[in-house]
Design a protein around this motif. Structure first.
Motif, PDB file in Angstrom:
ATOM      1  N   GLN A  67      37.267  40.652  19.547  1.00 39.77           N
ATOM      2  CA  GLN A  67      36.914  39.979  20.796  1.00 39.77           C
ATOM      3  C   GLN A  67      38.111  39.247  21.399  1.00 39.77           C
ATOM      4  N   ILE A  68      38.921  38.616  20.524  1.00 42.03           N
ATOM      5  CA  ILE A  68      40.103  37.904  21.007  1.00 42.03           C
ATOM      6  C   ILE A  68      41.091  38.871  21.647  1.00 42.03           C
ATOM      7  N   LYS A  69      41.323  40.016  20.989  1.00 43.21           N
ATOM      8  CA  LYS A  69      42.231  41.013  21.547  1.00 43.21           C
ATOM      9  C   LYS A  69      41.716  41.536  22.888  1.00 43.21           C
ATOM     10  N   GLY A  70      40.397  41.736  22.979  1.00 48.07           N
ATOM     11  CA  GLY A  70      39.811  42.198  24.228  1.00 48.07           C
ATOM     12  C   GLY A  70      39.984  41.181  25.348  1.00 48.07           C
ATOM     13  N   SER A  71      39.840  39.894  25.010  1.00 52.10           N
ATOM     14  CA  SER A  71      39.997  38.833  26.010  1.00 52.10           C
ATOM     15  C   SER A  71      41.430  38.776  26.518  1.00 52.10           C
ATOM     16  N   PHE A  72      42.398  38.895  25.601  1.00 54.62           N
ATOM     17  CA  PHE A  72      43.800  38.882  26.006  1.00 54.62           C
ATOM     18  C   PHE A  72      44.144  40.096  26.861  1.00 54.62           C
ATOM     19  N   ALA A  73      43.571  41.259  26.517  1.00 58.05           N
ATOM     20  CA  ALA A  73      43.822  42.469  27.306  1.00 58.05           C
ATOM     21  C   ALA A  73      43.269  42.318  28.718  1.00 58.05           C
ATOM     22  N   GLU A  74      42.075  41.738  28.856  1.00 59.10           N
ATOM     23  CA  GLU A  74      41.475  41.518  30.167  1.00 59.10           C
ATOM     24  C   GLU A  74      42.289  40.504  30.970  1.00 59.10           C
ATOM     25  N   TYR A  75      42.778  39.467  30.272  1.00 58.47           N
ATOM     26  CA  TYR A  75      43.612  38.454  30.937  1.00 58.47           C
ATOM     27  C   TYR A  75      44.893  39.085  31.484  1.00 58.47           C
ATOM     28  N   GLU A  76      45.525  39.941  30.689  1.00 59.16           N
ATOM     29  CA  GLU A  76      46.754  40.591  31.122  1.00 59.16           C
ATOM     30  C   GLU A  76      46.496  41.554  32.283  1.00 59.16           C
ATOM     31  N   ARG A  77      45.338  42.247  32.241  1.00 56.35           N
ATOM     32  CA  ARG A  77      44.992  43.159  33.329  1.00 56.35           C
ATOM     33  C   ARG A  77      44.848  42.395  34.640  1.00 56.35           C
ATOM     34  N   ILE A  78      44.195  41.227  34.590  1.00 56.74           N
ATOM     35  CA  ILE A  78      44.001  40.411  35.784  1.00 56.74           C
ATOM     36  C   ILE A  78      45.343  39.900  36.306  1.00 56.74           C
ATOM     37  N   ARG A  79      46.239  39.500  35.384  1.00 59.33           N
ATOM     38  CA  ARG A  79      47.561  39.008  35.796  1.00 59.33           C
ATOM     39  C   ARG A  79      48.371  40.104  36.476  1.00 59.33           C
ATOM     40  N   ILE A  80      48.323  41.315  35.935  1.00 61.80           N
ATOM     41  CA  ILE A  80      49.053  42.434  36.523  1.00 61.80           C
ATOM     42  C   ILE A  80      48.517  42.735  37.920  1.00 61.80           C
ATOM     43  N   ALA A  81      47.177  42.761  38.050  1.00 61.24           N
ATOM     44  CA  ALA A  81      46.560  43.025  39.353  1.00 61.24           C
ATOM     45  C   ALA A  81      46.951  41.950  40.362  1.00 61.24           C
ATOM     46  N   ASP A  82      46.994  40.688  39.910  1.00 64.70           N
ATOM     47  CA  ASP A  82      47.357  39.588  40.806  1.00 64.70           C
ATOM     48  C   ASP A  82      48.815  39.692  41.238  1.00 64.70           C
ATOM     49  N   ARG A  83      49.710  40.043  40.308  1.00 66.88           N
ATOM     50  CA  ARG A  83      51.127  40.194  40.656  1.00 66.88           C
ATOM     51  C   ARG A  83      51.318  41.327  41.654  1.00 66.88           C
ATOM     52  N   MET A  84      50.589  42.432  41.445  1.00 65.12           N
ATOM     53  CA  MET A  84      50.688  43.556  42.378  1.00 65.12           C
ATOM     54  C   MET A  84      50.183  43.160  43.756  1.00 65.12           C
ATOM     55  N   SER A  85      49.069  42.431  43.796  1.00 63.98           N
ATOM     56  CA  SER A  85      48.495  41.997  45.073  1.00 63.98           C
ATOM     57  C   SER A  85      49.452  41.073  45.803  1.00 63.98           C
ATOM     58  N   ARG A  86      50.055  40.118  45.077  1.00 63.94           N
ATOM     59  CA  ARG A  86      50.992  39.189  45.716  1.00 63.94           C
ATOM     60  C   ARG A  86      52.249  39.914  46.173  1.00 63.94           C
ATOM     61  N   GLY A  87      52.669  40.918  45.392  1.00 59.66           N
ATOM     62  CA  GLY A  87      53.840  41.699  45.788  1.00 59.66           C
ATOM     63  C   GLY A  87      53.599  42.478  47.067  1.00 59.66           C
ATOM     64  N   LYS A  88      52.416  43.110  47.178  1.00 59.68           N
ATOM     65  CA  LYS A  88      52.082  43.851  48.392  1.00 59.68           C
ATOM     66  C   LYS A  88      51.975  42.915  49.596  1.00 59.68           C
ATOM     67  N   ARG A  89      51.315  41.764  49.371  1.00 57.83           N
ATOM     68  CA  ARG A  89      51.152  40.816  50.472  1.00 57.83           C
ATOM     69  C   ARG A  89      52.507  40.285  50.937  1.00 57.83           C
ATOM     70  N   GLY A  90      53.402  40.015  49.986  1.00 55.62           N
ATOM     71  CA  GLY A  90      54.732  39.527  50.340  1.00 55.62           C
ATOM     72  C   GLY A  90      55.520  40.552  51.134  1.00 55.62           C
ATOM     73  N   LYS A  91      55.366  41.822  50.765  1.00 58.50           N
ATOM     74  CA  LYS A  91      56.063  42.890  51.483  1.00 58.50           C
ATOM     75  C   LYS A  91      55.537  43.002  52.903  1.00 58.50           C
ATOM     76  N   LEU A  92      54.209  42.910  53.065  1.00 56.27           N
ATOM     77  CA  LEU A  92      53.615  42.984  54.398  1.00 56.27           C
ATOM     78  C   LEU A  92      54.057  41.812  55.263  1.00 56.27           C
ATOM     79  N   GLN A  93      54.141  40.624  54.671  1.00 54.52           N
ATOM     80  CA  GLN A  93      54.550  39.440  55.427  1.00 54.52           C
ATOM     81  C   GLN A  93      55.996  39.535  55.901  1.00 54.52           C
ATOM     82  N   LYS A  94      56.782  40.390  55.260  1.00 47.18           N
ATOM     83  CA  LYS A  94      58.153  40.639  55.704  1.00 47.18           C
ATOM     84  C   LYS A  94      58.211  41.741  56.765  1.00 47.18           C
TER      85      LYS A  94
END
Length: 231
Positions: free
Chosen positions: A29-56
Motif C-alpha cells: 500500500q505504501i509503494k502504491g501511495s508513493f507511485a500515485e503521488y509521483e504520477r500526480i507530480r509528473i502530471a502537475d509539472r507537465m501541466s505547468r510546463g504547457k501553461r508556461g509555454k502558452l503564456q510565452k
C-alpha cells in the motif's frame, strides 16, 4: 508470489516478493501511495510546463490548421492555403454562396484539403469558424479528465484559465466578424425551418466551444438516429 483480487484475477509480482502478511500488505500500500503521488507530480509539472509555454506565446503542439504551416514551434502563413482561406471567407461574406456551393466550387477547381482530399461542407464550415484566421485565438480551454480505465474526455475550463494567443492573421477582423454573424443568422434560420419541434432545439450549447448545437439525422442499416452536434 501471487495473490487473488476481485473477479479472480491473479496479481503476479515479477521483481519483488509478496506474501499474505500484514507487513507485506502495508508495504504494498505504501509503494502504491508513493507511485500515485509521483504520477500526480509528473502530471502537475507537465501541466505547468504547457501553461508556461502558452503564456510565452508558443503553441504546445501543431494542430494542423489549414492556411498555416508549423515551423520551429510557431504558426506561419502558408501562402497557397491562405489564398484559399481568403477565397472561402470572401465568397461567404460577400456573395450568396453557402458552405455547400463553396464546397462544390473548390472541388470543381481541384483544390484539396490539408490531407489532399476533396472538400466537404463541414470542412468549409470549420475554416469559417476557425478563430485563428482573425489573428488571435484562445488556448488552454479544455482539460482532459479520466472517465474510465481506458477512456478520457475533454472538459471545459473556466474562462479565467484561457490564454489568449497571437497568430498571423489571414483575414481582417471585420471580415471574420461578418462571417460569424452570417453563420449565426443562417444557423438560427435553419433551426426555425426544421419541420419538427425538438425539446432542446435552439437552447442547447456546446460545453467546449460555446456554439449552439443543432439536431442531426442519420440512417444506419434502416434505423434512424437523431443527435445534437455543434453547428
Amino acid at each position: 508470489m501471487t495473490c487473488w483480487i476481485e473477479k479472480h484475477c491473479q496479481l503476479v509480482f515479477v521483481n519483488t516478493e509478496y506474501s499474505q502478511t500484514p507487513e507485506s500488505r502495508l508495504f504494498f500500500q505504501i509503494k502504491g501511495s508513493f507511485a500515485e503521488y509521483e504520477r500526480i507530480r509528473i502530471a502537475d509539472r507537465m501541466s505547468r510546463g504547457k501553461r508556461g509555454k502558452l503564456q510565452k506565446g508558443l503553441p504546445v503542439q501543431n494542430n494542423h490548421i489549414y492556411g498555416y504551416s508549423f515551423i520551429d514551434g510557431r504558426y506561419v502563413i502558408n501562402d497557397t492555403q491562405a489564398d484559399v482561406g481568403r477565397l472561402i471567407y470572401d465568397l461567404y461574406a460577400n456573395t450568396t454562396h453557402s458552405t455547400t456551393t463553396i464546397t462544390e466550387l473548390l472541388n470543381e477547381r481541384g483544390i484539396t484539403t490539408l490531407r489532399g482530399k476533396k472538400w466537404a461542407p463541414d470542412g468549409v464550415h470549420n475554416v469559417l469558424r476557425r478563430e485563428h484566421y482573425s489573428g488571435a485565438y484562445y488556448a488552454n480551454k479544455t482539460i482532459s479528465k479520466k472517465t474510465g480505465p481506458n477512456s478520457r474526455t475533454l472538459k471545459p475550463r473556466n474562462k479565467a484559465e484561457w490564454i489568449r494567443m497571437q497568430i498571423p492573421a489571414i483575414v481582417d477582423k471585420d471580415t471574420f466578424d461578418r462571417v460569424q454573424e452570417k453563420l449565426t443568422r443562417n444557423r438560427i434560420q435553419k433551426v426555425r425551418q426544421t419541420k419538427n419541434d425538438y425539446l432542446l432545439q435552439g437552447i442547447l450549447f456546446c460545453a467546449n466551444c460555446g456554439r449552439k448545437m443543432i439536431l442531426h439525422h442519420s440512417n444506419t442499416g434502416g434505423r434512424f438516429y437523431d443527435w445534437y452536434k455543434c453547428a
